[in-house]
Design an enzyme around this catalytic site. Structure first.
Site, short mmCIF file in Angstrom:
data_model
loop_
_atom_site.label_atom_id
_atom_site.label_comp_id
_atom_site.label_asym_id
_atom_site.label_seq_id
_atom_site.Cartn_x
_atom_site.Cartn_y
_atom_site.Cartn_z
N LYS A 129 40.97 43.54 47.25
CA LYS A 129 39.57 43.48 46.83
C LYS A 129 38.73 44.67 47.33
CE LYS A 129 39.48 38.49 46.14
NZ LYS A 129 38.78 37.23 46.37
N ASP A 170 33.16 35.69 43.13
CA ASP A 170 33.56 34.60 44.05
C ASP A 170 32.37 33.76 44.50
OD1 ASP A 170 36.29 35.17 44.06
OD2 ASP A 170 36.08 36.67 45.64
#
Ligand code: ATR
Length: 291
Positions: free
Chosen positions: A81, A118
């Site tokens: 990420k 997220d």
């Protein structure tokens, strides 16, 4: 490489459905292909979605190669990420705040837009599926690693009254709290939980993945209405078991967050928001059946 990618991205004659993928290492466990295929059939979008294992030191090259094959976008999971945030040529505000990207969109001009869905996924699961009123909630967030970092800004934007970030290594929690730059946020070590008056506790640590349990004070549970673990699985995590033993009224795992973050990615790519409830139900049934 960028010219080649731009030329490929602007080619309108590519045959077949638009291609998407999830990159990670490991990746075999990923449920993202199942989720996105359900979204596609539900919304009538012609896409394909596959898993891609990238070498630990080769994320950018793997994504470059995928774009040359005609890929239109991808999800990014552990441990890439941060690499994805560096790879993107433009970042959403929430990706910048998280310092991490879980969604890349490859644009026709050769650019690459990075987003982080997220935190929005967590907030959507808490408020929509679980019906929680986050405005006025006193949230204790356990952990200060990548998973915690991604949800701080969306929780604040959702109107929480206070956000106590606690971490085994207190300095990391203090740093994350100061990065947030919001008077509602306090960072501390785990011992601060003894004095906490949280209504919602969210576990964003990786404790439990290795069999270890968090040492949480019994008094933490006095006012907690919801205990939420950002990971999911067939069995409840150690954190969820502890919450249940302490008579916490509601306990949830992170499966709903997974589905909701995927829906946000799908929206970014396709401009259509899929319905998440049937997909959540289908996955829950599959997981409970051991699939
Ligand atoms: P992730 O991206 O999953 O958040 P990470 O960045 O490695 O992974 O962060 C892991 C988090 O879990 C950290 O907050 C870590 O605490 P430290 O910063 O003190 O390392 C926390 N963590 C992992 N194992 C733990 C344990 N056994 N007890 C308490 N916290 C733990």
């Amino acid at each position: 490489m960028n010219d080649e990618i731009a030329a490929m991205a602007s080619t309108e004659t590519l045959a077949g459905p638009d291609r998407y993928a999830v990159f990670g290492n490991p990746i075999s466990h990923s449920r993202s292909p199942a989720i996105h295929r359900m979204f596609a059939s539900q919304t009538g979008q012609a896409i394909s979605y596959e898993k891609r294992l990238a070498p630990l030191d080769g994320f950018a090259a793997a994504v470059d190669a995928y774009r040359l094959e005609g890929g239109r976008g991808c999800n990014v999971t552990v441990p890439f990420k941060l690499d994805a945030a560096r790879y993107a040529t433009a970042l959403s505000q929430r990706a910048r705040a998280a310092g991490a990207v879980n969604t890349l969109r490859f644009d026709a001009d050769g650019g690459c837009y990075g987003d982080n869905t997220d935190g929005a996924g967590l907030v959507a699961d808490l408020t929509q599926r679980l019906g929680l009123d986050l405005a006025g909630a006193r949230v204790a967030l356990l952990g200060a690693g990548g998973a915690a970092r991604g949800v701080v800004l969306p929780l604040l934007d959702a109107g929480v009254e206070s956000l106590l970030i606690v971490n085994r290594t207190a300095a990391r929690a203090l740093e994350l709290a100061s990065l947030a730059g919001d008077a509602r946020v306090v960072g501390a070590g785990l011992d601060a939980l003894g004095e906490a008056t949280a209504s919602v506790v969210i576990n964003a640590t990786s404790a439990g993945l290795d069999g270890s349990a968090l040492a949480l004070p019994a008094s933490l549970w006095d006012r907690v209405e919801l205990a939420y673990d950002m990971v999911y699985g067939r069995k409840p995590t150690a954190f969820m078991c502890e919450a249940t033993q302490r008579a916490c009224p509601r306990v949830a795992d992170g499966l709903g967050m997974l589905v909701e973050q995927a829906a946000e990615s799908f929206l970014l790519w396709r401009g259509v928001r899929p319905q998440t409830a049937p997909v959540y139900q289908a996955l829950r049934v599959a997981i409970d059946a051991g699939h």
